[in-house]
Write a protein that holds these residues in place. Structure first.
Motif, mmCIF file in Angstrom:
data_model
loop_
_atom_site.group_PDB
_atom_site.id
_atom_site.type_symbol
_atom_site.label_atom_id
_atom_site.label_comp_id
_atom_site.label_asym_id
_atom_site.label_seq_id
_atom_site.Cartn_x
_atom_site.Cartn_y
_atom_site.Cartn_z
ATOM 1 N N SER A 25 47.005 44.232 29.059
ATOM 2 C CA SER A 25 45.876 44.270 29.715
ATOM 3 C C SER A 25 45.937 45.049 31.027
ATOM 4 N N CYS A 26 46.945 44.323 31.883
ATOM 5 C CA CYS A 26 46.836 44.703 33.270
ATOM 6 C C CYS A 26 48.156 44.177 33.802
ATOM 7 N N SER A 27 48.566 44.644 34.813
ATOM 8 C CA SER A 27 49.590 44.336 36.079
ATOM 9 C C SER A 27 48.223 43.968 37.495
ATOM 10 N N ALA A 28 49.179 42.638 38.366
ATOM 11 C CA ALA A 28 48.637 42.226 38.958
ATOM 12 C C ALA A 28 49.748 40.846 39.772
ATOM 13 N N CYS A 29 48.977 41.269 41.279
ATOM 14 C CA CYS A 29 50.336 40.705 42.163
ATOM 15 C C CYS A 29 49.577 39.535 42.667
ATOM 16 N N ILE A 30 49.319 38.455 43.007
ATOM 17 C CA ILE A 30 48.810 37.045 43.485
ATOM 18 C C ILE A 30 49.965 36.985 44.531
ATOM 19 N N ALA A 31 49.330 36.053 45.899
ATOM 20 C CA ALA A 31 49.759 35.756 46.691
ATOM 21 C C ALA A 31 49.357 33.858 47.161
ATOM 22 N N GLN A 41 45.763 46.688 37.996
ATOM 23 C CA GLN A 41 45.359 47.381 37.830
ATOM 24 C C GLN A 41 45.221 47.263 36.226
ATOM 25 N N PRO A 42 44.320 47.936 35.638
ATOM 26 C CA PRO A 42 43.806 47.580 34.227
ATOM 27 C C PRO A 42 44.573 48.704 33.674
ATOM 28 N N LYS A 43 45.534 48.127 32.718
ATOM 29 C CA LYS A 43 46.003 49.079 31.679
ATOM 30 C C LYS A 43 46.016 50.649 31.207
ATOM 31 N N HIS A 44 44.445 50.350 31.218
ATOM 32 C CA HIS A 44 43.631 51.516 30.848
ATOM 33 C C HIS A 44 43.698 52.533 32.363
ATOM 34 N N ARG A 45 43.436 52.261 33.316
ATOM 35 C CA ARG A 45 42.684 52.938 34.425
ATOM 36 C C ARG A 45 44.167 53.455 35.275
ATOM 37 N N ALA A 46 44.434 55.256 35.616
ATOM 38 C CA ALA A 46 45.144 55.503 36.310
ATOM 39 C C ALA A 46 45.409 55.288 37.700
ATOM 40 N N ASP A 102 46.309 33.789 27.313
ATOM 41 C CA ASP A 102 46.101 33.979 26.412
ATOM 42 C C ASP A 102 46.353 34.862 25.750
ATOM 43 N N GLU A 103 46.647 35.009 24.510
ATOM 44 C CA GLU A 103 47.686 36.369 23.659
ATOM 45 C C GLU A 103 46.677 37.579 22.864
ATOM 46 N N ALA A 104 45.929 36.464 22.735
ATOM 47 C CA ALA A 104 44.178 36.473 21.614
ATOM 48 C C ALA A 104 43.563 38.049 22.619
ATOM 49 N N GLN A 105 43.507 37.591 23.921
ATOM 50 C CA GLN A 105 42.351 37.908 24.493
ATOM 51 C C GLN A 105 43.233 38.920 26.000
ATOM 52 N N ALA A 106 44.549 38.645 26.172
ATOM 53 C CA ALA A 106 45.817 39.657 26.936
ATOM 54 C C ALA A 106 45.189 38.916 28.411
ATOM 55 N N ILE A 286 34.864 41.625 38.219
ATOM 56 C CA ILE A 286 34.904 43.495 38.878
ATOM 57 C C ILE A 286 35.383 43.262 37.206
ATOM 58 N N THR A 287 34.699 44.992 37.195
ATOM 59 C CA THR A 287 35.586 45.854 35.826
ATOM 60 C C THR A 287 35.175 46.863 36.455
ATOM 61 N N ASP A 288 36.317 48.157 35.859
ATOM 62 C CA ASP A 288 35.343 49.846 35.600
ATOM 63 C C ASP A 288 35.105 49.961 34.227
ATOM 64 N N LEU A 289 34.628 49.012 33.219
ATOM 65 C CA LEU A 289 34.056 48.510 31.445
ATOM 66 C C LEU A 289 33.157 48.778 31.147
#
Length: 289
Positions: A25-31, A41-46, A102-106, A286-289
């Motif tokens: 569903s996404c990639s992220a970095c957290i300090a 970055q959600p995977k559906h977004r460029a 949560d694998e079901a919800q990714a 936060i979402t763009d959906l």
């Protein structure tokens, strides 16, 4: 999948440990410093939803420009001018308690905690505990619990100082603030009423102490970014424009055109007084959906 590695900026390893997340569903970095989400970055977004400066130094104890820093226990200048702006939570190393998937919800759930210490009590003499859950999936969710674990009440203000990546600041609008009163920090803190969508033609630094909690970042050729923070009374809209960006020194040339800050929290008249043994809870989605 998640891993911990050093933050990479300008192709150099820095002092900060970060948690890297990758899922369908996404990639992220957290300090771990500040429990600060730096990239999402959600995977559906460029393109990423969050902006991160590539000229950060990545030094321990120095605030990172970009992502979503947490400003606590005060927002802006220290009330007596004795301490750095925006509090200390964004510069502290938080305890990473758990990472679950949560694998079901990714969705990855990442749990952090920050509690008072001898170091924080030198700056702010109160016993507190912050619990933050960051949930990364098709949307980004932050859940913050503020606990007073001491014997006396304390007052605090806070904000999620969110930096959103945009195409061009001059072609960006913020919706959801019509008829809200704001404090213009660039006009001697005078109060005004917002009459329409917020647009940008120059430096902006506005505090809306009492707002709707629901906002949209609208720009051409992109889905609107939806921001929901119904438990947060206040919001700040900020962009430094060219001259201030150059003075700040941690924004690459021209990069001020490609971010806008929409900062949800409790600010100005909405400072919170928390009784001993009490807690409050705030959420940001936060979402763009």
């Amino acid at each position: 999948m998640h891993t911990i590695k050093k933050l990479e900026l300008n192709q150099q390893l820095t002092d900060l440990d970060i948690l890297e997340i990758d899922s369908p569903s996404c990639s992220a970095c957290i300090a771990l410093q500040g429990a600060q989400i730096l990239q999402y970055q959600p995977k559906h977004r460029a393109t990423p939803l969050l902006w991160l400066s590539q000229v950060n130094t990545g030094q321990l104890g120095k605030a990172l420009r970009g992502g979503i820093p947490l400003c606590f226990p005060w927002f802006g200048a220290h009330p007596q001018g004795l301490q750095p702006a925006h509090g200390f939570a964004r510069n502290q190393i938080w305890e990473l308690q758990n990472v679950s998937y949560d694998e079901a919800q990714a969705i990855h759930h990442v749990d952090f905690i920050l509690q008072d210490s001898p170091e924080t009590r030198k700056i702010w003499s109160h016993a507190f505990r912050l619990k933050l859950r960051i949930s990364c999936g098709r949307s980004l969710n932050l859940d913050l619990h503020v606990e007073n674990i001491g014997s006396q009440a304390f007052e605090f203000s806070f904000a999620w100082h969110s930096y959103f990546q945009i195409n061009q600041i001059r072609q960006t609008e913020i919706h959801g603030l019509q008829n809200a009163e704001f404090i213009d920090q660039l006009q001697n803190n005078h109060h005004f009423l917002e009459t329409d969508a917020v647009t940008f033609q120059q430096e902006m630094d506005r505090i809306y102490p009492k707002a709707s909690g629901y906002y949209q970042i609208v720009q051409a050729h992109a889905e609107p970014i939806q921001i929901a923070a119904p438990s947060c009374a206040s919001v700040v809209i900020w962009n430094p424009w060219q001259d201030k960006a150059e003075r700040l020194g941690d924004i690459a040339e021209g990069d001020w055109q490609h971010f806008v800050c929409v900062e949800c929290g409790q600010i100005a008249s909405e400072t919170v007084r928390l009784a001993a043994g009490s807690e409050v809870h705030y959420q940001l989605k936060i979402t763009d959906l």
